[in-house]
Design a protein around this motif. Structure first.
Motif, PDB file in Angstrom:
ATOM      1  N   SER A 179     -31.647 -32.924 -41.248  1.00  0.00           N
ATOM      2  CA  SER A 179     -30.760 -33.054 -40.098  1.00  0.00           C
ATOM      3  C   SER A 179     -29.442 -32.357 -40.413  1.00  0.00           C
ATOM      4  O   SER A 179     -29.034 -32.269 -41.576  1.00  0.00           O
ATOM      5  N   PRO A 180     -28.740 -31.855 -39.384  1.00  0.00           N
ATOM      6  CA  PRO A 180     -27.456 -31.192 -39.623  1.00  0.00           C
ATOM      7  C   PRO A 180     -26.306 -32.187 -39.705  1.00  0.00           C
ATOM      8  O   PRO A 180     -26.444 -33.371 -39.377  1.00  0.00           O
ATOM      9  N   ALA A 181     -25.176 -31.687 -40.157  1.00  0.00           N
ATOM     10  CA  ALA A 181     -23.910 -32.412 -40.086  1.00  0.00           C
ATOM     11  C   ALA A 181     -22.888 -31.483 -39.460  1.00  0.00           C
ATOM     12  O   ALA A 181     -22.974 -30.255 -39.615  1.00  0.00           O
ATOM     13  N   VAL A 182     -21.930 -32.040 -38.745  1.00  0.00           N
ATOM     14  CA  VAL A 182     -20.909 -31.217 -38.091  1.00  0.00           C
ATOM     15  C   VAL A 182     -19.537 -31.841 -38.252  1.00  0.00           C
ATOM     16  O   VAL A 182     -19.391 -33.067 -38.352  1.00  0.00           O
ATOM     17  N   THR A 183     -18.533 -30.991 -38.306  1.00  0.00           N
ATOM     18  CA  THR A 183     -17.142 -31.415 -38.245  1.00  0.00           C
ATOM     19  C   THR A 183     -16.354 -30.275 -37.613  1.00  0.00           C
ATOM     20  O   THR A 183     -16.928 -29.234 -37.270  1.00  0.00           O
ATOM     21  N   SER A 184     -15.053 -30.457 -37.430  1.00  0.00           N
ATOM     22  CA  SER A 184     -14.271 -29.431 -36.738  1.00  0.00           C
ATOM     23  C   SER A 184     -12.877 -29.327 -37.325  1.00  0.00           C
ATOM     24  O   SER A 184     -12.240 -30.342 -37.643  1.00  0.00           O
ATOM     25  N   ARG A 185     -12.396 -28.071 -37.459  1.00  0.00           N
ATOM     26  CA  ARG A 185     -11.030 -27.825 -37.946  1.00  0.00           C
ATOM     27  C   ARG A 185     -10.137 -27.198 -36.874  1.00  0.00           C
ATOM     28  O   ARG A 185      -8.964 -26.922 -37.131  1.00  0.00           O
ATOM     29  N   SER A 186     -10.703 -26.930 -35.689  1.00  0.00           N
ATOM     30  CA  SER A 186      -9.907 -26.281 -34.632  1.00  0.00           C
ATOM     31  C   SER A 186     -10.461 -26.676 -33.278  1.00  0.00           C
ATOM     32  O   SER A 186     -11.527 -27.287 -33.175  1.00  0.00           O
ATOM     33  N   ALA A 187      -9.776 -26.299 -32.225  1.00  0.00           N
ATOM     34  CA  ALA A 187     -10.140 -26.726 -30.875  1.00  0.00           C
ATOM     35  C   ALA A 187     -11.514 -26.229 -30.451  1.00  0.00           C
ATOM     36  O   ALA A 187     -12.244 -26.917 -29.735  1.00  0.00           O
ATOM     37  N   THR A 188     -11.898 -25.018 -30.853  1.00  0.00           N
ATOM     38  CA  THR A 188     -13.183 -24.457 -30.429  1.00  0.00           C
ATOM     39  C   THR A 188     -14.158 -24.261 -31.587  1.00  0.00           C
ATOM     40  O   THR A 188     -15.287 -23.826 -31.368  1.00  0.00           O
ATOM     41  N   GLY A 189     -13.742 -24.559 -32.809  1.00  0.00           N
ATOM     42  CA  GLY A 189     -14.593 -24.315 -33.971  1.00  0.00           C
ATOM     43  C   GLY A 189     -15.403 -25.530 -34.369  1.00  0.00           C
ATOM     44  O   GLY A 189     -14.922 -26.666 -34.319  1.00  0.00           O
ATOM     45  N   ILE A 190     -16.660 -25.305 -34.750  1.00  0.00           N
ATOM     46  CA  ILE A 190     -17.536 -26.358 -35.259  1.00  0.00           C
ATOM     47  C   ILE A 190     -18.126 -25.874 -36.582  1.00  0.00           C
ATOM     48  O   ILE A 190     -18.731 -24.797 -36.640  1.00  0.00           O
ATOM     49  N   ASP A 191     -17.947 -26.656 -37.614  1.00  0.00           N
ATOM     50  CA  ASP A 191     -18.532 -26.351 -38.918  1.00  0.00           C
ATOM     51  C   ASP A 191     -19.856 -27.094 -39.035  1.00  0.00           C
ATOM     52  O   ASP A 191     -19.904 -28.326 -38.902  1.00  0.00           O
ATOM     53  N   VAL A 192     -20.924 -26.350 -39.280  1.00  0.00           N
ATOM     54  CA  VAL A 192     -22.279 -26.900 -39.279  1.00  0.00           C
ATOM     55  C   VAL A 192     -22.863 -26.803 -40.686  1.00  0.00           C
ATOM     56  O   VAL A 192     -22.776 -25.756 -41.337  1.00  0.00           O
ATOM     57  N   PHE A 193     -23.489 -27.892 -41.136  1.00  0.00           N
ATOM     58  CA  PHE A 193     -24.076 -27.966 -42.470  1.00  0.00           C
ATOM     59  C   PHE A 193     -25.507 -28.492 -42.358  1.00  0.00           C
ATOM     60  O   PHE A 193     -25.823 -29.294 -41.479  1.00  0.00           O
ATOM     61  N   ALA A 194     -26.369 -28.050 -43.271  1.00  0.00           N
ATOM     62  CA  ALA A 194     -27.739 -28.548 -43.333  1.00  0.00           C
ATOM     63  C   ALA A 194     -28.305 -28.235 -44.707  1.00  0.00           C
ATOM     64  O   ALA A 194     -27.708 -27.483 -45.494  1.00  0.00           O
ATOM     65  N   LYS A 195     -29.444 -28.796 -45.019  1.00  0.00           N
ATOM     66  CA  LYS A 195     -30.179 -28.457 -46.243  1.00  0.00           C
ATOM     67  C   LYS A 195     -31.227 -27.414 -45.899  1.00  0.00           C
ATOM     68  O   LYS A 195     -31.886 -27.513 -44.865  1.00  0.00           O
ATOM     69  N   ASN A 196     -31.395 -26.425 -46.769  1.00  0.00           N
ATOM     70  CA  ASN A 196     -32.383 -25.383 -46.495  1.00  0.00           C
ATOM     71  C   ASN A 196     -33.645 -25.583 -47.334  1.00  0.00           C
ATOM     72  O   ASN A 196     -33.781 -26.583 -48.055  1.00  0.00           O
ATOM     73  N   ALA A 197     -34.555 -24.637 -47.249  1.00  0.00           N
ATOM     74  CA  ALA A 197     -35.838 -24.769 -47.932  1.00  0.00           C
ATOM     75  C   ALA A 197     -35.710 -24.754 -49.445  1.00  0.00           C
ATOM     76  O   ALA A 197     -36.613 -25.202 -50.159  1.00  0.00           O
ATOM     77  N   ALA A 198     -34.596 -24.238 -49.954  1.00  0.00           N
ATOM     78  CA  ALA A 198     -34.347 -24.228 -51.398  1.00  0.00           C
ATOM     79  C   ALA A 198     -33.612 -25.485 -51.852  1.00  0.00           C
ATOM     80  O   ALA A 198     -33.180 -25.570 -53.006  1.00  0.00           O
TER      81      ALA A 198
END
Length: 498
Positions: free
Chosen positions: A304-323
């Motif tokens: 599953s992803p995780a999200v947070t934000s540092r600006s009004a229109t920006g979204i930082d997206v994180f996830a685990k990959n196949a490695a």
């Protein structure tokens, strides 16, 4: 308190109880008993075997010297089902007895194993080996047992250390059924590993319900999102203490795991892992309402992803990959993706994650903290700052299940919430996202069925959501004035429906 402290107190109570009762299976030094360490074998009242269920001829010698032979139903059962069944007794705190019954099974150690294996009789430590076979220590998996013939038996779940000197187990022992970490093979005595003859191989992991995400649009307002077992997303809003109904969002994509929601002015974005292991996003705006799900590219994510934000229109997206690396990509609500997926952390090449990440940014966007579960169950943390960029991953210890949840009450502070390895609810706090030792972890006990999700609607309030053992939505609230409140129940996810 941590597990080892709880286990120590429980061990003390068990030893005391054994001494008071003058019999039974004492944790410190179980003693053999003429009846085989527990009550006599007994058929399970009302047991109905499915057509074609295999049986095993089980022979035993009773106290009287008589030989008893019977056909015992030995149905196939998965490892995860064994663990799920065992957990029902530890969650209920079923009292130990050599003569009482719970759900048709005798409530001693071997009756407990018979229940977990779905046998048609409550067998004893003298004959459980007739429906199982010896295995090596290194072959132990979830649902196997450690058996002391004519004495005691426990259910193995998993190793607690790489040296395999300790393990987590389920056990029916005075005064009640317990789940805990113990030394291998047991505190004392001769214990041998066995495997149920008709076990069905799976990973032994009890699959939690699809997860949750929560946001706050303003003080007094909460939104909760819940994935469903059929791959859809439900949403419910609370405004000034009044809960609305559950709405099912558009059906044009199927998702799994935990959704990840984030709010910006007049807009909600929810990211999720699709059943095709590609990232999906659904958006709500105050002007339009809910849009359809959108595909967010062909990159394969394995969590599953995780999200947070540092600006009004920006979204930082994180996830685990196949490695099994935590990867990052930046999304802009106006421009779309502005970076490619990339590994993060100066030591990313040497760090492996085993679960979905969590992320939180401070209010001015100068700092982010990312968290994930290491392969040994400990908490990994990583910091980014505007001045220095990504730091190195650090191991913060612990032993938890699933994904962590992260929120902030303001400044650089971070609150972390996890579902601990024994399914209890644990909170950790850092005043700056780097210091995780000044404030000890708080273990609230209990039993939660999903990884928690958390949000601070103000600097003086935190709301944490998860599901209890009955799969109902529950909420725990902290305020700066009153501290932590008791859990509040919010019923089944999806009820009432809109």
């Amino acid at each position: 308190m941590r597990l080892d402290q709880r286990a120590a107190r429980l061990l003390l109570s068990v030893v005391i109880a054994a001494g008071v009762l003058g019999g039974g299976v004492a944790t410190a030094a179980p003693a053999a008993d003429p009846t085989g360490g527990e009550g006599l074998r007994a058929a399970v009242a009302g047991y109905q075997a499915a057509p074609g269920t295999p049986t095993t001829t089980v022979t035993s010698t009773e106290v009287s010297g008589a030989t008893v032979t019977a056909e015992v139903a030995t149905p196939p059962v998965t490892r995860s089902e064994i663990i799920t069944r065992a957990r029902t007794w530890t969650t209920a705190g079923v009292p130990y007895s050599q003569s009482d019954y719970y759900g048709g099974y005798r409530t001693d150690c071997s009756g407990f194993v018979s229940m977990a294996w779905k046998l048609s009789e409550s067998l004893t430590t003298r004959n459980l080996d007739q429906v199982a076979h010896r295995i090596d220590k290194d072959d132990l998996k979830a649902g196997d047992i450690l058996l002391s013939y004519d004495n005691h038996v426990v259910i193995f779940e998993k190793w607690a250390d790489t040296a395999r000197t300790e393990y987590y187990e389920f056990e029916q022992t005075p005064p009640r059924a317990v789940y805990r970490k113990i030394p291998y093979p047991y505190y004392s005595g001769t214990y041998l590993p066995y495997r149920y003859d008709n076990v069905i191989e799976d990973d032994g992991e009890v699959t939690a319900l699809p997860g949750l995400s929560t946001i706050s649009r303003s003080a007094g307002d909460l939104d909760v999102f819940a994935a469903t077992s059929d791959g859809h997303l439900k949403h419910r809003n609370m405004n000034d203490g009044v809960w609305g109904c559950w709405a099912t969002l558009p059906y044009n994509a199927k998702i799994k795991g935990d959704p990840a929601a984030i709010f910006s002015a007049g807009r909600i974005d929810v990211f999720a892992q699709g059943v095709d292991n590609r990232l999906k996003k659904i958006t709500w705006t105050s002007a339009y309402g809910w849009y359809q799900w959108a595909d967010m590219g062909d990159y394969v994510v394995t969590s599953s992803p995780a999200v947070t934000s540092r600006s009004a229109t920006g979204i930082d997206v994180f996830a685990k990959n196949a490695a099994n690396k935590i990867v990052y990509r930046h999304y802009d609500t106006v421009q779309g993706w502005t970076t490619s997926w990339s590994n993060i952390g100066l030591n990313a090449s040497t760090v492996t994650a085993s679960g979905a990440p969590a992320a939180v940014a401070n209010a001015d966007g100068s700092r982010m903290n990312v968290f994930a579960r290491a392969t040994d169950g400990s908490l990994l943390s990583l910091m980014w700052t505007r001045d220095a960029g990504w730091y190195s991953w650090a191991d913060r210890g612990g032993d938890f299940i699933g994904r962590p949840a992260a929120s902030t009450r303001g400044g650089d502070s971070v609150d972390i919430f996890v579902r601990d390895h024994d399914n209890s609810f644990v909170h950790r706090y850092s005043p700056n996202g780097a210091d995780w030792t000044t404030y000890p972890a708080s273990d609230f006990g209990g039993y939660i069925l999903t990884s928690p999700t958390a949000v601070s609607m103000t600097g003086q309030r935190i709301d944490v959501f998860t599901r209890n053992s009955g799969a109902d939505l529950i909420r725990k609230t902290w305020t700066g004035t009153n501290g932590w409140y008791e859990w509040a129940g919010h019923g089944a996810v999806g009820a009432p429906a809109c």
